[in-house]
Design an enzyme around this catalytic site. Structure first.
Site, PDB file in Angstrom:
ATOM      1  N   ASP A 158      17.434  24.239  30.560  1.00 26.23           N
ATOM      2  CA  ASP A 158      17.254  24.577  29.085  1.00 26.23           C
ATOM      3  C   ASP A 158      16.579  26.214  29.050  1.00 26.23           C
ATOM      4  O   ASP A 158      17.104  27.128  28.289  1.00 26.23           O
ATOM      5  CB  ASP A 158      16.775  23.684  28.105  1.00 26.23           C
ATOM      6  CG  ASP A 158      17.053  22.464  28.442  1.00 26.23           C
ATOM      7  OD1 ASP A 158      18.352  21.928  28.572  1.00 26.23           O
ATOM      8  OD2 ASP A 158      16.252  21.522  29.045  1.00 26.23           O
ATOM      9  N   HIS A 186      14.229  17.091  26.829  1.00 27.98           N
ATOM     10  CA  HIS A 186      15.663  17.471  27.280  1.00 27.98           C
ATOM     11  C   HIS A 186      16.625  16.579  26.730  1.00 27.98           C
ATOM     12  O   HIS A 186      17.142  15.869  27.287  1.00 27.98           O
ATOM     13  CB  HIS A 186      15.467  17.368  28.879  1.00 27.98           C
ATOM     14  CG  HIS A 186      16.847  17.674  29.561  1.00 27.98           C
ATOM     15  ND1 HIS A 186      17.417  19.073  29.328  1.00 27.98           N
ATOM     16  CD2 HIS A 186      17.640  16.753  30.021  1.00 27.98           C
ATOM     17  CE1 HIS A 186      18.748  18.894  29.815  1.00 27.98           C
ATOM     18  NE2 HIS A 186      18.909  17.611  30.421  1.00 27.98           N
TER      19      HIS A 186
HETATM   20  P1  NAX Z   1      25.923  12.296  40.360  1.00 25.62           P
HETATM   21  O1  NAX Z   1      26.659  11.135  39.480  1.00 25.62           O
HETATM   22  O2  NAX Z   1      27.155  13.302  40.876  1.00 25.62           O
HETATM   23  O3  NAX Z   1      24.946  11.895  41.270  1.00 25.62           O
HETATM   24  C1  NAX Z   1      24.031  10.788  41.211  1.00 25.62           C
HETATM   25  C2  NAX Z   1      23.800  10.204  42.514  1.00 25.62           C
HETATM   26  O4  NAX Z   1      22.655   9.294  42.245  1.00 25.62           O
HETATM   27  C3  NAX Z   1      24.652   9.179  43.019  1.00 25.62           C
HETATM   28  O5  NAX Z   1      25.146   9.819  44.332  1.00 25.62           O
HETATM   29  C4  NAX Z   1      24.265   7.901  43.023  1.00 25.62           C
HETATM   30  O6  NAX Z   1      24.817   7.024  44.115  1.00 25.62           O
HETATM   31  C5  NAX Z   1      22.742   8.246  42.902  1.00 25.62           C
HETATM   32  N1  NAX Z   1      21.766   7.195  42.741  1.00 25.62           N
HETATM   33  C6  NAX Z   1      21.891   6.413  41.589  1.00 25.62           C
HETATM   34  N2  NAX Z   1      20.966   5.450  41.682  1.00 25.62           N
HETATM   35  C7  NAX Z   1      20.128   5.875  42.740  1.00 25.62           C
HETATM   36  C8  NAX Z   1      18.766   5.194  43.094  1.00 25.62           C
HETATM   37  N3  NAX Z   1      18.266   4.162  42.520  1.00 25.62           N
HETATM   38  N4  NAX Z   1      18.448   5.832  44.046  1.00 25.62           N
HETATM   39  C9  NAX Z   1      18.868   6.774  44.582  1.00 25.62           C
HETATM   40  N5  NAX Z   1      19.985   7.468  44.401  1.00 25.62           N
HETATM   41  C10 NAX Z   1      20.639   6.850  43.187  1.00 25.62           C
HETATM   42  O7  NAX Z   1      25.330  12.907  39.025  1.00 25.62           O
HETATM   43  P2  NAX Z   1      24.535  14.474  38.905  1.00 25.62           P
HETATM   44  O8  NAX Z   1      25.614  15.138  38.403  1.00 25.62           O
HETATM   45  O9  NAX Z   1      24.145  14.928  40.424  1.00 25.62           O
HETATM   46  O10 NAX Z   1      23.401  14.288  37.948  1.00 25.62           O
HETATM   47  C11 NAX Z   1      22.389  13.569  38.534  1.00 25.62           C
HETATM   48  C12 NAX Z   1      21.218  13.294  37.329  1.00 25.62           C
HETATM   49  O11 NAX Z   1      20.831  14.722  36.609  1.00 25.62           O
HETATM   50  C13 NAX Z   1      21.976  12.453  35.989  1.00 25.62           C
HETATM   51  O12 NAX Z   1      21.213  11.690  35.448  1.00 25.62           O
HETATM   52  C14 NAX Z   1      22.313  13.974  34.940  1.00 25.62           C
HETATM   53  O13 NAX Z   1      22.493  13.304  33.565  1.00 25.62           O
HETATM   54  C15 NAX Z   1      21.084  14.553  35.448  1.00 25.62           C
HETATM   55  N6  NAX Z   1      20.863  16.028  34.797  1.00 25.62           N
HETATM   56  C16 NAX Z   1      19.836  16.552  34.101  1.00 25.62           C
HETATM   57  C17 NAX Z   1      19.580  17.777  33.988  1.00 25.62           C
HETATM   58  C18 NAX Z   1      18.353  18.277  33.344  1.00 25.62           C
HETATM   59  O14 NAX Z   1      18.478  19.374  33.086  1.00 25.62           O
HETATM   60  N7  NAX Z   1      17.254  17.458  33.421  1.00 25.62           N
HETATM   61  C19 NAX Z   1      20.700  18.811  33.864  1.00 25.62           C
HETATM   62  C20 NAX Z   1      21.763  18.254  34.486  1.00 25.62           C
HETATM   63  C21 NAX Z   1      22.222  16.954  34.718  1.00 25.62           C
HETATM   64  O15 NAX Z   1      23.070  16.381  33.768  1.00 25.62           O
END
Ligand code: NAX
Length: 327
Positions: A158, A186
């Site tokens: 952000d 956030h």
């Molecule tokens: P993806 O869905 O591409 O990847 C998430 C990965 O996490 C998957 O491979 C899944 O298998 C794995 N996972 C789920 N549960 C798990 C666990 N218990 N232990 C280990 N791995 C686990 O998501 P992606 O685009 O990489 O985003 C990841 C996270 O970042 C999401 O929650 C998203 O909302 C968040 N974001 C946060 C941002 C921020 O500024 N704070 C911005 C970007 C993003 O939206």
């Protein structure tokens, strides 16, 4: 010197893919620090994470001293110095907020416990997975032996988005903009604050001189940028999120530049009327591996209302996870 153990959860996801190569190349901790990566995934995604590990091997990064892939949080966090908690449960159709918080509690509670049980004494945690601030609070509350301040959440994306928007509005380069601040959660309530921002020695707010633009264009553009990326790309921000995670840890460990600050969501010490304990974004400086909240900023009425609204949302989220027995 022993390599720094960096644990990344959600390693097979899209942010993970954009993040790991940069960590291994030295962008996270600098060109003199060896890193050893631990990738944590759920069992169904371990194979995909192993594929990424093969690609990391194939880069022959001189700073990468090892990679382990596991679905066992205890192993992943054992001896961890830096933990990037990226994997989370996204909100799916029909999911209520309580369901979302509960599903994430099921991830961040055991990860907090595993960090408590085995991480190195200098562990630093950044939560990226949403709802990031509250997920960080859940993990922190299950790691009572780790100093609470070591649990942080990411608002650096952000922050970077706000700098970029302001630079195009003012026709200056991003490097000319200093001391921008993100306050609060956030989420769509976050408050990007330019009232203390410096542009080549002048006040950004004075140059802009247009509260309507701030309220109706700048703030909503920054707050809704994630949705605009999804609309354009057909997928959520990944490389920019990974970049922000790198910036967050890099500055925490190696320091913020003199005369500037950054934004990090950190446990509040009560500064600026933000209730103690909630993980809220503040302007911070970092030095010697420690962050501190920038003190003494005058908060005008325009800012106060918006900071209070975002903080109220964080208090609600904390109360909701408390009611669900997650903290
Ligand atoms: P993806 O869905 O591409 O990847 C998430 C990965 O996490 C998957 O491979 C899944 O298998 C794995 N996972 C789920 N549960 C798990 C666990 N218990 N232990 C280990 N791995 C686990 O998501 P992606 O685009 O990489 O985003 C990841 C996270 O970042 C999401 O929650 C998203 O909302 C968040 N974001 C946060 C941002 C921020 O500024 N704070 C911005 C970007 C993003 O939206």
């Amino acid at each position: 010197m022993a390599p720094v153990n960096v644990t990344v959860t959600g390693a097979a996801g899209q942010i993970g893919y954009a993040l790991l190569f940069r960590i291994a190349s030295g962008a996270l901790l600098g060109p003199d620090t060896q890193v050893s990566l631990r990738l944590l995934e759920i069992p169904q995604a371990v194979k995909a994470a192993e594929g990424t590990a093969m690609e990391l091997d194939d880069c022959a990064f001189p700073l990468l001293s090892g990679i382990e892939v596991t679905d066992d949080a205890k192993k992943a966090f054992d001896g961890a110095n830096v933990a990037l908690l990226v994997g989370a449960r996204p909100r799916t159709k029909g999911m209520e907020r309580g369901d979302l918080l509960e599903a994430n509690g099921g991830i961040f509670k055991p990860q907090g416990e595993a960090i408590n049980a085995g991480a190195a004494s200098d562990i630093r945690v950044l939560v990226v997975g949403n709802p990031a601030n509250t997920n960080a609070l859940i993990a922190q509350q299950h790691a009572p032996d780790v100093p609470a301040a070591r649990f942080t959440a990411m608002t650096r994306l952000d922050h970077n988005r706000a700098i970029s928007q302001l630079s195009s509005k003012l026709g200056v380069s991003v490097g000319d903009i200093k001391r921008l601040a993100i306050w609060g959660n956030h989420s769509a309530t976050q408050y990007p604050d330019v009232f203390h921002t410096d542009v080549n020695g002048k006040s950004a707010a004075d140059i802009v001189n247009d509260e309507t633009w701030l309220a109706e264009s700048f703030i909503p553009t920054v707050a809704k940028r994630g949705a605009a990326i999804i609309e354009a790309r057909g997928a959520s921000s990944a490389a920019s999120a990974a970049n922000a995670a790198i910036d967050h840890i890099h500055d925490w460990v190696l320091g913020t530049p003199a005369g500037d600050w950054t934004s990090m969501a950190i446990p509040s010490d009560g500064s600026y009327g933000v209730p103690e304990g909630i993980i809220s974004s503040f302007p911070v400086t970092c030095q010697g591996g420690e962050y501190s909240i920038v003190q003494g900023l005058e908060i005008n009425e325009f800012s106060r209302t918006r900071i209070d609204a975002s903080v109220a949302e964080l208090v609600e989220e904390r109360d909701a996870v408390r009611a669900l027995g997650l903290i």
